[in-house]
Design a protein around this motif. Structure first.
Motif, PDB file in Angstrom:
ATOM      1  N   GLY A   1       0.915  -1.616   0.415  1.00  0.00           N
ATOM      2  CA  GLY A   1      -0.104  -0.084  -0.147  1.00  0.00           C
ATOM      3  C   GLY A   1       0.973   1.173   0.189  1.00  0.00           C
ATOM      4  O   GLY A   1       0.619   2.327  -0.319  1.00  0.00           O
TER       5      GLY A   1
ATOM      6  N   GLU B   1       2.407   1.863  -3.816  1.00  0.00           N
ATOM      7  CA  GLU B   1       1.170   1.950  -4.480  1.00  0.00           C
ATOM      8  C   GLU B   1       1.664   3.144  -5.678  1.00  0.00           C
ATOM      9  O   GLU B   1       1.176   3.848  -6.799  1.00  0.00           O
ATOM     10  CB  GLU B   1      -0.485   2.140  -4.618  1.00  0.00           C
ATOM     11  CG  GLU B   1      -0.126   0.761  -4.194  1.00  0.00           C
ATOM     12  CD  GLU B   1      -2.026   0.560  -3.855  1.00  0.00           C
ATOM     13  OE1 GLU B   1      -2.703   1.267  -5.041  1.00  0.00           O
ATOM     14  OE2 GLU B   1      -2.260  -0.561  -3.580  1.00  0.00           O
TER      15      GLU B   1
ATOM     16  N   ASN C   1       3.559   3.804  -8.300  1.00  0.00           N
ATOM     17  CA  ASN C   1       4.003   2.909  -9.471  1.00  0.00           C
ATOM     18  C   ASN C   1       4.354   1.797  -9.818  1.00  0.00           C
ATOM     19  O   ASN C   1       5.704   1.937 -11.369  1.00  0.00           O
ATOM     20  CB  ASN C   1       3.385   3.439 -10.845  1.00  0.00           C
ATOM     21  CG  ASN C   1       2.351   3.239 -12.330  1.00  0.00           C
ATOM     22  OD1 ASN C   1       1.564   2.621 -12.161  1.00  0.00           O
ATOM     23  ND2 ASN C   1       3.115   3.620 -13.244  1.00  0.00           N
TER      24      ASN C   1
ATOM     25  N   ARG D   1      -3.283 -11.152  -4.621  1.00  0.00           N
ATOM     26  CA  ARG D   1      -5.122 -10.880  -4.513  1.00  0.00           C
ATOM     27  C   ARG D   1      -5.647  -9.990  -3.472  1.00  0.00           C
ATOM     28  O   ARG D   1      -6.643  -9.316  -3.943  1.00  0.00           O
ATOM     29  CB  ARG D   1      -6.033 -12.538  -3.285  1.00  0.00           C
ATOM     30  CG  ARG D   1      -5.969 -13.546  -4.662  1.00  0.00           C
ATOM     31  CD  ARG D   1      -6.884 -14.716  -3.178  1.00  0.00           C
ATOM     32  NE  ARG D   1      -7.111 -16.089  -4.560  1.00  0.00           N
ATOM     33  CZ  ARG D   1      -6.593 -17.331  -3.955  1.00  0.00           C
ATOM     34  NH1 ARG D   1      -5.426 -16.710  -2.686  1.00  0.00           N
ATOM     35  NH2 ARG D   1      -6.011 -17.837  -4.291  1.00  0.00           N
ATOM     36  N   ARG D   2      -4.550  -9.568  -2.309  1.00  0.00           N
ATOM     37  CA  ARG D   2      -4.984  -8.303  -1.491  1.00  0.00           C
ATOM     38  C   ARG D   2      -4.161  -6.757  -2.045  1.00  0.00           C
ATOM     39  O   ARG D   2      -4.765  -5.915  -0.924  1.00  0.00           O
ATOM     40  CB  ARG D   2      -4.626  -8.626  -0.438  1.00  0.00           C
ATOM     41  CG  ARG D   2      -5.781  -9.715   0.290  1.00  0.00           C
ATOM     42  CD  ARG D   2      -5.931 -10.141   1.736  1.00  0.00           C
ATOM     43  NE  ARG D   2      -5.860  -9.522   2.229  1.00  0.00           N
ATOM     44  CZ  ARG D   2      -6.038  -9.267   3.951  1.00  0.00           C
ATOM     45  NH1 ARG D   2      -5.505 -10.723   4.531  1.00  0.00           N
ATOM     46  NH2 ARG D   2      -5.758  -8.378   4.674  1.00  0.00           N
ATOM     47  N   VAL D   3      -3.274  -7.010  -2.325  1.00  0.00           N
ATOM     48  CA  VAL D   3      -2.610  -5.901  -2.959  1.00  0.00           C
ATOM     49  C   VAL D   3      -3.017  -5.651  -5.043  1.00  0.00           C
ATOM     50  O   VAL D   3      -3.494  -6.140  -5.550  1.00  0.00           O
ATOM     51  CB  VAL D   3      -0.328  -6.039  -2.874  1.00  0.00           C
ATOM     52  CG1 VAL D   3      -0.707  -6.555  -1.104  1.00  0.00           C
ATOM     53  CG2 VAL D   3      -0.798  -6.892  -4.192  1.00  0.00           C
ATOM     54  N   ASN D   4      -2.737  -4.032  -4.831  1.00  0.00           N
ATOM     55  CA  ASN D   4      -2.546  -3.588  -6.112  1.00  0.00           C
ATOM     56  C   ASN D   4      -1.706  -3.217  -7.143  1.00  0.00           C
ATOM     57  O   ASN D   4      -1.538  -2.844  -8.473  1.00  0.00           O
ATOM     58  CB  ASN D   4      -3.445  -2.003  -6.568  1.00  0.00           C
ATOM     59  CG  ASN D   4      -4.685  -2.288  -5.533  1.00  0.00           C
ATOM     60  OD1 ASN D   4      -5.613  -3.703  -6.095  1.00  0.00           O
ATOM     61  ND2 ASN D   4      -4.506  -1.366  -4.465  1.00  0.00           N
TER      62      ASN D   4
END
Length: 380
Positions: free
Chosen positions: A201, A204, A207, A228-231
């Motif tokens: 997080g 992020e 980028n 599954r839980r990060v972007n």
């Protein structure tokens, strides 16, 4: 054609000792392979010497048969780095015998060159200004993707001070290279799942292109849960010791990027198996590669033949002065891309006279953690 000798050659290197394998034949054709490890030089050399009596007299052009025979010989033992080096040398022999480069033996090109990312460029002071300066130099030299580990010696958890320094390093690199250069964040399996998710997080806003091995790579459930839980795209797989491990990782359904290590999964054929497995999961492959330019050359030959190659790791710009004389004929990075040569086989030769100037060293990259280990033992 028969193999008449197998000769390991160790070349000292402050990053890690390079281990090369000369496979000599009765027809005067010699193949070169690589079996470089981390803090395991002598054990790999010992494995090569033990395998010698089992391989002399065999046909180096029957690569599948040779590999099957040796793996059965090893029974429950593991010798993938040693065996991979021998296997590469056999491909080198076949190419020289046929007068063709490796990529043609593998079916030919689907692209003329492949994009690379630079690694090994940030060895030095862990400070934002140092990382920024070195990153800018790499970008000016043509690299469009850079991998680095900003987390220092942190393990499992980050202190607030270390966390702030890590993010300052990432911010400084991003500012130094702009948005046109991709940043690949390396974690070296260091976090537990909660910390890995939290750290992603914080990363992020910068980028990142990917988030590499944030938790222990062989904990497939944890890798999948983080993904599954990060972007940020998560990549893993470099510690796999069999292509089946790549299949297990991808079967979680949570990631579609893997980075198998050619010396870990069984050489050229093992890496080709990983590419095939990844295609079955609509996944992409970015082969791990932290050895000498010889392994870079082998990966490049493979990479230009594979439709689902994403990008290739390259340490070649971090070679210590003088070591560039040890190998000749390896491909060079130009404007962030690299292409195989058309020389027969792998196309890279070992200069034995130059190699002799760099004897085995008992210190390598792991010594950077010495102070941390001593502090944990209460000695500092």
């Amino acid at each position: 054609m028969k193999i008449t000798d197998i000769v390991p050659v160790v070349v000292g290197n402050p990053w890690k000792n390079w281990i090369f394998v000369r496979v000599i034949t009765d027809e005067g054709i010699e193949g070169l392979g690589e079996s470089t490890g981390g803090l395991s030089t002598k054990s790999i050399v010992g494995m090569l010497e033990e395998l010698r009596s089992r391989i002399i007299g065999r046909d180096p052009t029957n690569i599948q048969e040779l590999l099957d025979f040796v793996r059965k010989t090893l029974f429950l033992g593991r010798g993938e780095s040693a065996l991979s080096g021998i296997e590469m040398a056999c491909w080198d022999i076949v190419g020289k015998q046929c007068g063709q480069p490796l990529y043609k033996l593998l079916g030919g090109k689907v692209r003329d060159s492949i994009r690379v990312y630079g690694n090994g460029w940030y060895q030095g002071k862990r400070a934002p200004e140092f990382f920024a300066e070195r990153a800018a130099e790499m970008a000016r030299s043509g690299y469009t993707a850079l991998k680095f580990d900003p987390f220092g010696k942190a393990y499992k958890f980050m202190s607030r001070k270390e966390e702030m320094l890590s993010m300052a390093i990432v911010a400084a690199v991003r500012e130094a290279v702009g948005e046109d250069v991709d940043l690949l964040i390396e974690c070296h399996d260091r976090f537990n799942m909660t910390e890995a998710i939290r750290m992603a997080g914080l990363l992020e806003p910068y980028n990142p292109y990917w988030y590499e091995t944030p938790v222990m790579s062989d904990n497939y459930e944890a890798v999948a849960e983080v993904a599954r839980r990060v972007n940020i795209p998560v990549i893993a797989g470099e510690r796999s010791r069999d292509p089946r491990h790549i299949a297990k990782l991808l079967s979680t359904g949570a990631i579609d990027l893997v980075n198998p290590e050619i010396l870990g999964v069984g050489g050229v054929l093992g890496l080709l198996d990983c590419f095939a497995i990844a295609r079955g999961f609509d996944a992409y492959v970015a082969p791990h590669n932290a050895q000498s330019p010889y392994c870079t050359a082998v990966n490049v030959h493979i990479g230009v033949t594979q439709p689902n190659l994403l990008i290739q790791e390259c340490f070649d710009d971090s070679i210590v002065e003088g070591l560039e004389e040890v190998l000749t004929g390896y491909p060079l990075v130009k404007d962030g891309f690299i292409a195989p040569t058309d020389a027969p086989g792998i196309g890279v030769e070992l200069n034995l006279e130059a190699a002799a100037r760099f004897p085995y060293g008992d210190k390598n990259f792991l010594w950077m953690f010495e102070d941390e280990w001593e502090m944990r033992r209460g000695n500092k």
